[in-house]
Enzyme design. Structure first.
Site, mmCIF file in Angstrom:
data_model
loop_
_atom_site.group_PDB
_atom_site.id
_atom_site.type_symbol
_atom_site.label_atom_id
_atom_site.label_comp_id
_atom_site.label_asym_id
_atom_site.label_seq_id
_atom_site.Cartn_x
_atom_site.Cartn_y
_atom_site.Cartn_z
ATOM 1 C CB SER A 103 27.160 50.941 30.586
ATOM 2 O OG SER A 103 26.121 51.197 29.663
ATOM 3 C CB SER A 138 29.709 51.719 26.272
ATOM 4 O OG SER A 138 28.448 51.847 26.910
ATOM 5 C CB SER A 196 27.114 51.523 34.380
ATOM 6 O OG SER A 196 26.023 52.333 33.996
ATOM 7 C CE LYS A 202 24.140 54.355 31.436
ATOM 8 N NZ LYS A 202 25.427 53.604 31.393
#
Length: 338
Positions: free
Chosen positions: A144, A142, A303, A199
């Site tokens: 994010s 993705s 996100s 992250k």
């Protein structure tokens, strides 16, 4: 000679083992097929562990049973041929055209079910150990973490940077470094630990993290930001505000959408103590509990991270992401990142 070959083949290649191996391979194909089609979420670590144990069992059986049986059958075949040649020699026949070499090779050859199990054990074991304790590859699914990581980036994760952990259970057995602000980490998603997320670490245990009106503050101190030229996303065909942000000793880039609101709403699967976070129209303020970390994506308005589902327990850490080793759509992406 024919009878000896038939007997040796029957001893070294029992039909039951061939059928069992076919069933195991069928189960493997069904598991991978259901995983690929989305019928269930696979566990690659568990799969590698099972494959290592099963192929190890075949390797032991080959090393201590099947190989000695084939070797014994080959020796019996050679002894039978020697007796036949000696008998013919006593009868005055010294020229014997037939040879047992091809039959001997056939007797010693591994059957397919050993070649595809015991023969693969060393390779599977090396992959299992490397992936479990040293480095593991991941694919970014993705956006994010744009602009740091893009969709399709194939990255490497250092598995021992935050300590040595047992495979499958992820239990830490040897401590190493603790996560630092700015580290890009892979972890097991707290609401669903079967799924891996990536992250950036923003808050450490005991920190108060505030994200108000799209500005990040740690323990009351605004995180330094420097405006950069707008970022153009080829996929969405739009521009986003880009900033250089300093988290600890790590300088990295982040994105903000001009028209996106600053407030956030916790998801129903919020995993942590709800009282640790205070939500308002301007954003959210959270106190990071002991043994947990507050993480955010660099693409701040695109996100789902700790602002929405809570904190990452230390037990969920997988490793530190540090290198893009391939992107088939853009080879210039290869290299280290912060």
């Amino acid at each position: 000679m024919t009878d000896a070959t038939t007997t040796a083949t029957a001893v070294a290649s029992p039909p039951a083992m061939s059928a069992l191996t076919a069933v195991l391979y069928g189960a493997l194909v069904a598991y991978l097929g259901g995983w690929y089609l989305g019928a269930w979420t696979g566990n690659f670590s568990l799969l590698l562990l099972v494959l290592s144990l099963v192929t190890f069992g075949y390797w032991l059986a080959e090393r201590f049973h099947f190989l000695p049986a084939r070797q014994a059958a080959a020796r019996s075949l050679e002894a039978s041929d020697a007796q036949r040649r000696d008998k013919l020699h006593r009868q005055g026949i010294t020229q014997v055209d037939t040879s047992v070499d091809s039959a001997r090779e056939a007797v010693l050859a591994q059957p397919w079910w050993l070649d595809w199990t015991a023969g693969l054990f060393p390779v599977i074991l090396v992959v299992f150990l490397l992936r479990s304790f040293l480095f593991e590859p991941f694919k970014i699914p993705s956006g994010s973490m744009i602009p740091t990581l893009e969709i399709g980036d194939l990255i490497l994760v250092n598995k021992f940077h935050y300590g040595i952990r047992l495979p499958v259970s992820n239990t830490k057995i040897i401590a190493n470094n603790d996560p630092k602000p700015g580290d890009v980490i892979v972890f097991r998603y707290p609401p669903n630990p079967r799924v891996d997320y990536i992250k950036r670490v923003v808050g450490l245990p005991g920190d108060e993290v505030a994200y108000i009106n799209k500005r990040l503050t740690i323990n009351g101190k605004p995180v330094p930001q420097t405006p950069l030229p707008d970022y153009y996303d080829d996929d969405s065909l739009r521009y986003s505000q880009m900033f250089s942000e300093q988290l600890g000793s790590v300088e990295h880039r982040i994105l903000n959408e001009r028209n996106a609101p600053g407030f956030v709403m916790p998801l129903p699967e919020f995993q942590s103590d709800r009282e640790a976070c205070r939500y308002s129209a301007e954003g959210v303020v959270c106190k990071v509990p002991a043994g947990h970390y507050f993480v955010m994506g660099d693409n701040r308005d695109n996100s789902q991270d700790s602002r929405y589902w809570g904190f990452v327990p230390d037990a969920n850490l997988v490793g530190r992401a540090f290198f893009v080793w391939m992107n088939l759509g853009n080879l210039r992406r290869i290299g280290s990142f912060q």
